[in-house]
Each structure stands twice: as structure tokens, then as C-alpha cells.
Design a protein around this motif. Structure first.
Motif, PDB file in Angstrom:
ATOM      1  N   ARG A   1     -23.475  17.188   0.361  1.00  0.00           N
ATOM      2  CA  ARG A   1     -22.353  17.168  -0.254  1.00  0.00           C
ATOM      3  C   ARG A   1     -21.295  16.718   0.760  1.00  0.00           C
ATOM      4  NH1 ARG A   1     -21.376  22.310  -4.421  1.00  0.00           N
ATOM      5  NH2 ARG A   1     -20.588  20.492  -5.473  1.00  0.00           N
ATOM      6  N   ALA A   2     -21.644  16.066   1.739  1.00  0.00           N
ATOM      7  CA  ALA A   2     -20.741  15.339   2.684  1.00  0.00           C
ATOM      8  C   ALA A   2     -20.959  13.896   2.601  1.00  0.00           C
ATOM      9  CB  ALA A   2     -20.836  15.796   3.942  1.00  0.00           C
ATOM     10  N   THR A   3     -19.783  13.168   2.327  1.00  0.00           N
ATOM     11  CA  THR A   3     -19.763  11.796   2.505  1.00  0.00           C
ATOM     12  C   THR A   3     -18.942  11.169   3.605  1.00  0.00           C
ATOM     13  OG1 THR A   3     -17.625  11.742   1.050  1.00  0.00           O
ATOM     14  CG2 THR A   3     -19.779  11.358   0.046  1.00  0.00           C
ATOM     15  N   ILE A   4     -19.163  10.053   4.248  1.00  0.00           N
ATOM     16  CA  ILE A   4     -18.644   9.506   5.409  1.00  0.00           C
ATOM     17  C   ILE A   4     -18.461   8.088   5.310  1.00  0.00           C
ATOM     18  CG2 ILE A   4     -20.679   9.611   6.943  1.00  0.00           C
ATOM     19  CD1 ILE A   4     -18.868  10.244   9.217  1.00  0.00           C
ATOM     20  N   GLY A   5     -17.451   7.288   5.836  1.00  0.00           N
ATOM     21  CA  GLY A   5     -17.526   5.917   5.845  1.00  0.00           C
ATOM     22  C   GLY A   5     -16.680   5.524   6.771  1.00  0.00           C
ATOM     23  N   PHE A   6     -17.148   4.298   7.465  1.00  0.00           N
ATOM     24  CA  PHE A   6     -16.429   3.686   8.627  1.00  0.00           C
ATOM     25  C   PHE A   6     -16.553   2.118   8.428  1.00  0.00           C
ATOM     26  CE2 PHE A   6     -17.018   1.793  12.970  1.00  0.00           C
ATOM     27  CZ  PHE A   6     -15.952   2.169  13.626  1.00  0.00           C
ATOM     28  N   ILE A   7     -15.412   1.551   8.826  1.00  0.00           N
ATOM     29  CA  ILE A   7     -15.244   0.133   8.758  1.00  0.00           C
ATOM     30  C   ILE A   7     -14.471  -0.205  10.259  1.00  0.00           C
ATOM     31  CG2 ILE A   7     -14.233  -1.738   7.737  1.00  0.00           C
ATOM     32  CD1 ILE A   7     -14.431  -0.554   5.024  1.00  0.00           C
ATOM     33  N   SER A   8     -14.914  -1.363  10.844  1.00  0.00           N
ATOM     34  CA  SER A   8     -14.261  -1.916  11.861  1.00  0.00           C
ATOM     35  C   SER A   8     -14.441  -3.317  11.589  1.00  0.00           C
ATOM     36  CB  SER A   8     -15.093  -1.695  13.186  1.00  0.00           C
ATOM     37  OG  SER A   8     -14.517  -1.977  14.267  1.00  0.00           O
ATOM     38  N   ALA A   9     -13.156  -3.975  11.773  1.00  0.00           N
ATOM     39  CA  ALA A   9     -13.037  -5.483  11.872  1.00  0.00           C
ATOM     40  C   ALA A   9     -11.976  -6.186  12.714  1.00  0.00           C
ATOM     41  CB  ALA A   9     -12.636  -5.810  10.397  1.00  0.00           C
ATOM     42  N   LYS A  10     -12.361  -7.456  12.910  1.00  0.00           N
ATOM     43  CA  LYS A  10     -11.282  -8.225  13.791  1.00  0.00           C
ATOM     44  C   LYS A  10     -10.604  -9.274  12.829  1.00  0.00           C
ATOM     45  CE  LYS A  10     -10.618 -11.559  17.180  1.00  0.00           C
ATOM     46  NZ  LYS A  10     -10.995 -12.849  17.760  1.00  0.00           N
ATOM     47  N   ASP A  11      -9.426  -9.224  12.637  1.00  0.00           N
ATOM     48  CA  ASP A  11      -8.696  -9.911  11.447  1.00  0.00           C
ATOM     49  C   ASP A  11      -7.772 -10.850  12.118  1.00  0.00           C
ATOM     50  OD1 ASP A  11      -7.884 -10.446   8.961  1.00  0.00           O
ATOM     51  OD2 ASP A  11      -6.563  -8.688   8.504  1.00  0.00           O
ATOM     52  N   ASN A  12      -8.053 -12.041  11.746  1.00  0.00           N
ATOM     53  CA  ASN A  12      -7.264 -13.110  12.320  1.00  0.00           C
ATOM     54  C   ASN A  12      -5.923 -13.455  11.689  1.00  0.00           C
ATOM     55  OD1 ASN A  12      -9.341 -14.626  13.717  1.00  0.00           O
ATOM     56  ND2 ASN A  12     -10.399 -15.310  11.855  1.00  0.00           N
ATOM     57  N   THR A  13      -5.404 -13.066  10.465  1.00  0.00           N
ATOM     58  CA  THR A  13      -4.265 -13.267  10.032  1.00  0.00           C
ATOM     59  C   THR A  13      -3.814 -11.801   9.468  1.00  0.00           C
ATOM     60  OG1 THR A  13      -5.051 -14.090   7.852  1.00  0.00           O
ATOM     61  CG2 THR A  13      -4.168 -15.757   9.464  1.00  0.00           C
ATOM     62  N   SER A  14      -3.282 -11.210  10.129  1.00  0.00           N
ATOM     63  CA  SER A  14      -2.840  -9.398   9.731  1.00  0.00           C
ATOM     64  C   SER A  14      -1.480  -9.479   9.230  1.00  0.00           C
ATOM     65  CB  SER A  14      -2.884  -8.859  11.163  1.00  0.00           C
ATOM     66  OG  SER A  14      -4.277  -8.901  11.709  1.00  0.00           O
ATOM     67  N   PRO A  15      -1.779  -8.778   7.938  1.00  0.00           N
ATOM     68  CA  PRO A  15      -0.326  -8.378   7.437  1.00  0.00           C
ATOM     69  C   PRO A  15       0.348  -7.278   7.984  1.00  0.00           C
ATOM     70  CG  PRO A  15      -2.062  -7.704   6.073  1.00  0.00           C
ATOM     71  CD  PRO A  15      -2.532  -8.490   7.034  1.00  0.00           C
ATOM     72  N   TYR A  16       1.422  -7.416   8.420  1.00  0.00           N
ATOM     73  CA  TYR A  16       2.272  -6.371   8.967  1.00  0.00           C
ATOM     74  C   TYR A  16       3.413  -5.807   8.193  1.00  0.00           C
ATOM     75  CZ  TYR A  16       4.705  -3.528  12.789  1.00  0.00           C
ATOM     76  OH  TYR A  16       5.214  -2.454  13.454  1.00  0.00           O
ATOM     77  N   ALA A  17       3.217  -4.507   7.528  1.00  0.00           N
ATOM     78  CA  ALA A  17       4.122  -3.934   6.719  1.00  0.00           C
ATOM     79  C   ALA A  17       5.542  -3.364   7.281  1.00  0.00           C
ATOM     80  CB  ALA A  17       3.482  -2.627   6.113  1.00  0.00           C
ATOM     81  N   LEU A  18       6.469  -3.604   6.565  1.00  0.00           N
ATOM     82  CA  LEU A  18       7.691  -3.424   6.893  1.00  0.00           C
ATOM     83  C   LEU A  18       8.554  -2.769   5.566  1.00  0.00           C
ATOM     84  CD1 LEU A  18       9.123  -6.674   8.569  1.00  0.00           C
ATOM     85  CD2 LEU A  18       8.570  -4.566   9.834  1.00  0.00           C
ATOM     86  N   PRO A  19       8.222  -1.425   5.576  1.00  0.00           N
ATOM     87  CA  PRO A  19       8.927  -0.640   4.647  1.00  0.00           C
ATOM     88  C   PRO A  19      10.343  -0.118   4.838  1.00  0.00           C
ATOM     89  CG  PRO A  19       7.275   0.585   5.674  1.00  0.00           C
ATOM     90  CD  PRO A  19       7.142  -0.744   6.407  1.00  0.00           C
ATOM     91  N   PHE A  20      11.085   0.206   3.918  1.00  0.00           N
ATOM     92  CA  PHE A  20      12.414   0.552   4.272  1.00  0.00           C
ATOM     93  C   PHE A  20      12.814   1.648   2.976  1.00  0.00           C
ATOM     94  CE2 PHE A  20      12.443  -3.348   6.832  1.00  0.00           C
ATOM     95  CZ  PHE A  20      12.500  -2.604   8.097  1.00  0.00           C
ATOM     96  N   GLU A  21      13.938   1.646   3.100  1.00  0.00           N
ATOM     97  CA  GLU A  21      14.466   2.622   1.823  1.00  0.00           C
ATOM     98  C   GLU A  21      14.486   2.071   0.598  1.00  0.00           C
ATOM     99  OE1 GLU A  21      18.125   5.200   0.466  1.00  0.00           O
ATOM    100  OE2 GLU A  21      18.284   4.806   2.880  1.00  0.00           O
ATOM    101  N   GLU A  22      14.964   0.882   0.625  1.00  0.00           N
ATOM    102  CA  GLU A  22      15.488   0.331  -0.596  1.00  0.00           C
ATOM    103  C   GLU A  22      14.377  -1.071  -0.874  1.00  0.00           C
ATOM    104  OE1 GLU A  22      19.441  -0.537  -1.345  1.00  0.00           O
ATOM    105  OE2 GLU A  22      19.757   1.715  -1.683  1.00  0.00           O
ATOM    106  N   PHE A  23      13.918  -1.582   0.031  1.00  0.00           N
ATOM    107  CA  PHE A  23      12.979  -2.662  -0.100  1.00  0.00           C
ATOM    108  C   PHE A  23      11.794  -2.674   0.909  1.00  0.00           C
ATOM    109  CE2 PHE A  23      15.997  -3.619   3.436  1.00  0.00           C
ATOM    110  CZ  PHE A  23      15.299  -4.361   4.214  1.00  0.00           C
ATOM    111  N   GLY A  24      10.889  -3.489   0.798  1.00  0.00           N
ATOM    112  CA  GLY A  24       9.654  -3.599   1.853  1.00  0.00           C
ATOM    113  C   GLY A  24       8.940  -4.881   1.557  1.00  0.00           C
ATOM    114  N   GLY A  25       8.108  -5.278   2.576  1.00  0.00           N
ATOM    115  CA  GLY A  25       7.577  -6.461   2.642  1.00  0.00           C
ATOM    116  C   GLY A  25       6.495  -6.628   3.746  1.00  0.00           C
TER     117      GLY A  25
END
Length: 750
Positions: free
Chosen positions: A354-378
Motif C-alpha cells: 500500500r506504499a507508493t514511491i517516486g523519484f526524479i533527477s534531472a539536469k535542466d539547461n534553462t531553469s525557471p526561477y520563481a519570484l513570488p510576492f504578496e501582490e505579484f509573481g513571475g
């Protein structure tokens, strides 16, 4: 009158005894079916005349589950089930007037509103994950993966076989589901929760099922029947190789200050290879090198003119489909599209007991970097990164579960993002349940201002941290909890969630932070057995959000009324919202929105949807109170059974409350043409205009698809832009970007 009825019945393609259910009808809750192994071959051609079907168990005990409440269905449906060493076989005989059957010759997964049959399987019987296999009267497939977290995931794909044919007495379907494609317990004798459905769209969307359902029970798979008798079968343990060759040639319009020049790049090509191996009956490992993550279908444009956050798009890439249910959480803590352009990726997913498990590993060339704030995000491009995700979950009881997730991203320019998460669901009774998730994030910013120019001087967390990327380190938390009541009539959901000002995830989709949010929604459904109205549901929704300093950011209350009608499968909805909002320290009161939604499927050839809203809101990017209108209209037109035309139009417009000056306006017009020669070969054309960005997109595509993973396509994209957009000058439309592309991808299975 009686004589006329007799004549009509006698002249009909199917006799009344074939069309109608058995006279001793009685709904059966949680039925059982003991199946037998076939000893001869079954050819999946839609005929159901192979000798292998003679040993199949047969049932016609179907009920109408919707719109009727476990009443006798209008037509008869028969199901045959058997199996051999490799496949589970299901056959359907659907009695009906063949002239009334709705069917579309379409690409796999790209049809809807047709007559169809469905096989649903929960191999572990614990309502944690279930497979759904759909087939229309032309044998065209769809498949979904169901989980209690998100419901049905239509992006899921498996390789299986189906065929169908329309007959003089209705239509019939043959399905072969390979044991190698699904996961099930490693034991000699299997006992699976299953159900068989038939969708029959006419004036209403009729649904017939083998298992009877209690509308007061919140657990859907818990009510399925049980299929026994499958024994001595093994899931596949072979190797799968997914190889692809991709070629493209692109061009771009450049401007050197004096003239425009269209530059054509050289022809580029690439090879990629992926492999999958089943370690055990429930555990697989996958690896891919130089994967091609191109998408056959481009993302449809969304209205974003008044949005302050990055948009969310669905995942369509094959690598993430295997075991995708394992990584789903309430907070979208792993949004797979943040793994944007990897050199390589490895993944292992599976289940032990009844146990499930998952693992992912990757090298990403163009990585999105999240910038969240109180009233906007990008998001900005942060270059290369290494991504690792570990997920585990345990199901217990009936439809209860607990899980954890760890994600980590390390950037080439320094900096990291790590989260630790725990989540769970507890079923309190037939109607009540509690779900929740707690997340802790640990952030180390890259020490460079890349992409954050213009945010100088902006701070968060009471001025302790700057918005630009300058190497700061901090941690934060996020929490969501919900109390749910699901029943036949009354449904209630109480929610509280919060995200700290210092919470960030670089592998998920959490575009805001610095908020605490509470909402309550309740609805009550009234059912009618006859008359124009099939069901009607009044509802009420109240929401309030405030930041960590205690300032109320917005407060809304909504009253709604939804109805399903007994003609043209018509849906109608009305909503009225009042509230207030605070943006950039400015309070906006007396806000309101009125909205109407309509939709129907008039017949097999014509469908229609419409929405419109107006009210007083806030132009958030400009900081003004505004009069707003918006909406959209869409159609599905099928002149012949293999040509579908889907035009749509959406718009948003706002004017200033004080000056009546136009603040913003955006229109998106999109038409998708799909011509399907047969189940494999299709031609598609998408034409899209976005006046918010002054762009035209024209995208033709030729596809030959053997399976979800074996496909050839060749196409192009043409992007046109107005070079004088925003200037007081005549329009100057030019081709700004163009690409020709070709892809050959094939799945080898051993």
C-alpha cells in the motif's frame, strides 16, 4: 395509437427485447463477477465472433446512474469479460438505433461528446489510483488516471488495443488491456475493483453503469464492483526504448536600427533516447538522454492582461506521465513544467503493498526561477540547474493516505531551493473527510541580479529581505487544510491556507506568498425525475485573504445558481459576487461582478459554450478602480464525422471609474481545424490572434500516430507581429518568427 406504436417497434432496427433491459430489473450495489481464462486467441477487430469469447462471463445488469438515480436504462447494454496470459479482454454490445449514435473519427484523446464505453479498474482496491479506458463507436481511444487529489488526469497515456463497429442494432466494442501496462499486486490470484460504463449523449448526457451508486457516498471507486478469477498473470518486466529524431529550421526577424532583416538559421537536428525497465511487478525505472520535450499541440493563449502572476499550463510531455499520480499534492509542490529543458533525466516510480514511491533527477539547461510576492509573481531564466524530487505515500483504511515530498534545485550561478512537505487525507465517514498539507521551504538566492532589474528598493518580510537576487538565505512555511462534506444533496468545503512571506518553491507552482486565506463554499442539489430541469444547484461562497501583517487584501461573497436542462444537454449558470480589495495600499470598495455561463450540445454536429461577465473591479497593473466586461464564446462544428472545427473568442476590457478612459483591452481569437483521415493520419491547422500582444500565429501540422508514444509529425509555425504596435502609425505586419520541424518517435518494446 397502439397499432402505430406496434408498427414503429416492428420497423425499428433493433427489436424491443434487445433495446430494453431485462424485465426483472433491480439495481445491484457493489456487484461481483467471476471471470474465466480463455484458451483461444481473440482478434481485436470489433466483431466479437472469435472462439475466445465463448468462455467469457457476460452481464447485462446495468442501471442509469445519471440523470436518473439507479433507474432502468432506456437501452440494453451487455458486457463480456475474459483474459489470457497477456491481456484483460472486455467486450461491449450496445443496443441502440444506429442512426442516433454519435461518433467522431478523431485523433486519440481528442474527442468528446460521443457515445462511448468505459472500463474502470482499481487494481489495488484502496481508491488511491484507478485507470479509465474510453472507446467511442469508431474504436478511438481515450484514457485517464484517477486519483483522489486531482480527480481525472486526461494527460495520462497507456498502450492498449481497441476496435469498434456500428451494427444494425447499435454498436459493439472490443478492448484488450495488456497486463504489462498496468500495475497490480504481485500475487497469484487478483481481486480488482472494476466498473463498466456506457455514455449515451442525447437530449441529456445519459450514463449507464454495471455497479449501482449511492449519491451520498463521497468515495467513487469504493462503490465499484469486484472482479475475481484472474490468476497466474504477471505484469511486463521487459525493456522499453523510446527513440526519436527531431529536425528543425527556424528564422527570426531582426532590426538593426535602420531596417528589418529576416535571418534564417541553419537546419538543426537531434537524437534522443529514453528507456524504461520494470524492476518488479509494481516498480519501474526510466532514464532519458537529450530528451525531446517538444509538444505537438501548442498551448492555447490565455487572457493575461489583468493578471499579476505567471500562468499555469497543463503538462503534456510523455516522460512525466508514468507515475504522475504519485507526485500530485494540494499545493502543486512539484509542477513538472519547471523541469524545462533537461540534458538528461531519470525517474523511478512504483508501489509496494500500500506504499507508493517516486523519484526524479534531472539536469535542466534553462531553469525557471520563481519570484513570488504578496501582490505579484513571475519567473526568470536562471540558467542550468540540477533537480531532485522524492515522493512517498502510504494508503490505509478506505481512501485514507499520508505522504511526504522532498524537492531540491541547485543553480549553476549559486543558490538553491529546497522544500520538505507532508500531506494526508483522512476519511471520517461516508460523507466527511479532512485533507491537508504542510510545507517548509529553504531558499538560498543566486548572488546576481539577473532578471530582477526594476525590483531595486522592493523588500519583503517586514524589510528583512530584498526582492533582487543578492545571495540572501531564508526559510518559510506553507499550510493548507480542508474539511469536506460530499453527499447526494448537500456539499460543503471549509478551507484555510497560508503561505509565509519567505516561502518559495523552485519546483512547484505557488505564484503568491505572504497571505492567509480562508473560504467556505456550500451547495445543495435538487433533482427532478421529469420536466425541463434535470437538476438545479444553488450555492454560496465566501472568501477572505489577509497578509501576515493582518491587513485584509480582499473579501468576496458569491451567490450562484447552476442548472442542467433536459434538452440539447444544456447547462446554465449564474453568479453574483460582491466584495472589496486592497492593492498597493489602496482600498477598493463596492466591487461587484455578475456572470452568466451557458453551454450545450445541440446535436452530433454542433456544440456551443458562452460566458459573459461585467462589474466593477480593479485594474491591478494600473492601480485604478474600473468598469469591467469580459467573456468568451466557443463552438465545436463537425460538418462530417472526421472534420472538426473549433472556433473560439475571448476578451477583457476595462475603463476607469473616474475618467471613463480605457485602461486595458485584450481579445484572443483562435480556430482549430482537425481533419482525421483514419485513426492514425490527421491534418491540423491552428490560427490564433492575440491583439493584446499584436500577434498572429499560424500553425499547420501533419500527424501519423500509431500509439501515444510512436508518432511521426511534420509541421511549421508562423508568428506575425505588428511592428508599429503602440505607435501612432499605420500597421506594419511582418513575419517575426518561423520554424519548420519534423519528428519521428517510436517505442520499442521487448
Amino acid at each position: 395509437m397502439f397499432g402505430l406504436v406496434v408498427l414503429l417497434v416492428a420497423a425499428s432496427p433493433a427489436a424491443a427485447s434487445d433495446m430494453m433491459p431485462a424485465p426483472d430489473f433491480a439495481p445491484v450495489f457493489k456487484p461481483t463477477l467471476a471471470v474465466n481464462r480463455t484458451t483461444t486467441d481473440i482478434d481485436i477487430d470489433g466483431n466479437l465472433d472469435d472462439a475466445g469469447w465463448t468462455s467469457a462471463v457476460r452481464t447485462d445488469r446495468f442501471v442509469e446512474r445519471d440523470p436518473g438515480d439507479m433507474v432502468p436504462p432506456q437501452v440494453r447494454t451487455e458486457v463480456l469479460v475474459t483474459y489470457d496470459d497477456k491481456n484483460l479482454y472486455v467486450g461491449f454490445i450496445c443496443h441502440d438505433d444506429p442512426k442516433a449514435i454519435r461518433a467522431t473519427m478523431a485523433q486519440r484523446d481528442h474527442w468528446g461528446g460521443d457515445d462511448c464505453v468505459i472500463v474502470m479498474i482499481d487494481t489495488y482496491g484502496d481508491a488511491s489510483v484507478a485507470y479509465e479506458f474510453f472507446v467511442n463507436p469508431y474504436g478511438v481511444q481515450r484514457d485517464h488516471l484517477w486519483t483522489p487529489t486531482i480527480g481525472e488526469d486526461a494527460s495520462f497515456d497507456l498502450i492498449w488495443n481497441s476496435a469498434a463497429k456500428i451494427t444494425a442494432t447499435g454498436y459493439q466494442v472490443e478492448i484488450a488491456i495488456p497486463f504489462s501496462g498496468i500495475r497490480f499486486p504481485g500475487r497469484d490470484a487478483q481481486e480488482w475493483k472494476m466498473d463498466f460504463w456506457r455514455n449515451r449523449p442525447r437530449e441529456s448526457q445519459y450514463q449507464y453503469s454495471w455497479a449501482a451508486y449511492n449519491r451520498g457516498e463521497q468515495c467513487w471507486p469504493c462503490q465499484w464492483g469486484t472482479v475475481t478469477g484472474i490468476s497466474d498473470v504477471q505484469p511486463g518486466k521487459g525493456v522499453e526504448l523510446l527513440a526519436s529524431v527531431v529536425g528543425n529550421q527556424s528564422g527570426q526577424l531582426n532590426y538593426d536600427g535602420t531596417r528589418f532583416d529576416f535571418d534564417n538559421a541553419d537546419v538543426d537536428g537531434d537524437l534522443s533516447l529514453g528507456g524504461k525497465y520494470a524492476i518488479t511487478s509494481g516498480m519501474t525505472v526510466e532514464a532519458t538522454y537529450n530528451p525531446d520535450y517538444s509538444q505537438i499541440e501548442a498551448d492555447a493563449a490565455q487572457i493575461d492582461v489583468n493578471s499579476t502572476i505567471s500562468l499555469f499550463y497543463p503538462e503534456r510531455r510523455p516522460f512525466f506521465q508514468e507515475g504522475s499520480d504519485i507526485f500530485r499534492t494540494l499545493f502543486n509542490s512539484f509542477y513538472t513544467r519547471t523541469v524545462n529543458d533537461p540534458d538528461y533525466a531519470v525517474k523511478s516510480t512504483g508501489r509496494v503493498g500500500r506504499a507508493t514511491i517516486g523519484f526524479i533527477s534531472a539536469k535542466d539547461n534553462t531553469s525557471p526561477y520563481a519570484l513570488p510576492f504578496e501582490e505579484f509573481g513571475g519567473m526568470i531564466d536562471a540558467g542550468e540547474s540540477y533537480v531532485n524530487v522524492l515522493r512517498g505515500a502510504l494508503s490505509f483504511g478506505q481512501n485514507d493516505r499520508a505522504g511526504f515530498m522532498i524537492t531540491d534545485r541547485r543553480f549553476e550561478h549559486g543558490g538553491y531551493g529546497t522544500i520538505l512537505s507532508a500531506d494526508g487525507q483522512l476519511r471520517l465517514s461516508q460523507n466527511y473527510s479532512v485533507v491537508g498539507q504542510f510545507v517548509g521551504s529553504f531558499t538560498g538566492e543566486p548572488d546576481q541580479a539577473m532578471g530582477t532589474e526594476g525590483l531595486e528598493g522592493l523588500t519583503f518580510d517586514g524589510g528583512k529581505h530584498t526582492a533582487i537576487l543578492d545571495g540572501e538565505s531564508y526559510s518559510g512555511t506553507a499550510l493548507i487544510t480542508q474539511f469536506r462534506r460530499n453527499g447526494r444533496h448537500l456539499n460543503v468545503r471549509l478551507n484555510f491556507d497560508q503561505v509565509a512571506p519567505t516561502y518559495r518553491t523552485q519546483t512547484g507552482y505557488d505564484p503568491w506568498n505572504d497571505y492567509r486565506n480562508g473560504f467556505a463554499v456550500t451547495s445543495y442539489t435538487f433533482y427532478s425525475d421529469k420536466g425541463l430541469i434535470q437538476r438545479i444547484t444553488p450555492s454560496f461562497y465566501a472568501e477572505r485573504r489577509w497578509n501576515y501583517d493582518g491587513k485584509i487584501k480582499w473579501s468576496h461573497a458569491t451567490a450562484g445558481l447552476d442548472a442542467n436542462l433536459r434538452f440539447w444537454q444544456t447547462y446554465a449558470g449564474l453568479q453574483y459576487t460582491v466584495g472589496s480589495e486592497n492593492w498597493s495600499g489602496v482600498q477598493y470598495d463596492d466591487l461587484w461582478t455578475a456572470q452568466i455561463n451557458l453551454g450545450n450540445q445541440i446535436n452530433d454536429a454542433l456544440g456551443f459554450n458562452f460566458n459573459y461577465q461585467l462589474g466593477r473591479g480593479v485594474a491591478r497593473r494600473l492601480g485604478e478602480s474600473s468598469h469591467e466586461i469580459g467573456g468568451g464564446i466557443g463552438m465545436s462544428v463537425k460538418p462530417i464525422d472526421r472534420l472538426t472545427i473549433e472556433p473560439s473568442f475571448s476578451f477583457a476590457r476595462a475603463t476607469s471609474v473616474t475618467t471613463d478612459e480605457e485602461l486595458y483591452e485584450q481579445h484572443i481569437t483562435r480556430t482549430r481545424f482537425q481533419l482525421q483521415a483514419n485513426r492514425e493520419l490527421s491534418v491540423r491547422l491552428v490560427v490564433q490572434y492575440n491583439d493584446g500582444w499584436e500577434t498572429w500565429d499560424v500553425d499547420p501540422l501533419l500527424t501519423y500516430q500509431i500509439s501515444p508514444f510512436s508518432v511521426f509529425y511534420i509541421g511549421s509555425t508562423y508568428d506575425y507581429g505588428n511592428m508599429t504596435a503602440g505607435l501612432d502609425a499605420p500597421s506594419d505586419w511582418r513575419l517575426t518568427n518561423r520554424q519548420f520541424f519534423m519528428k519521428i518517435q517510436y517505442l520499442f518494446q521487448t
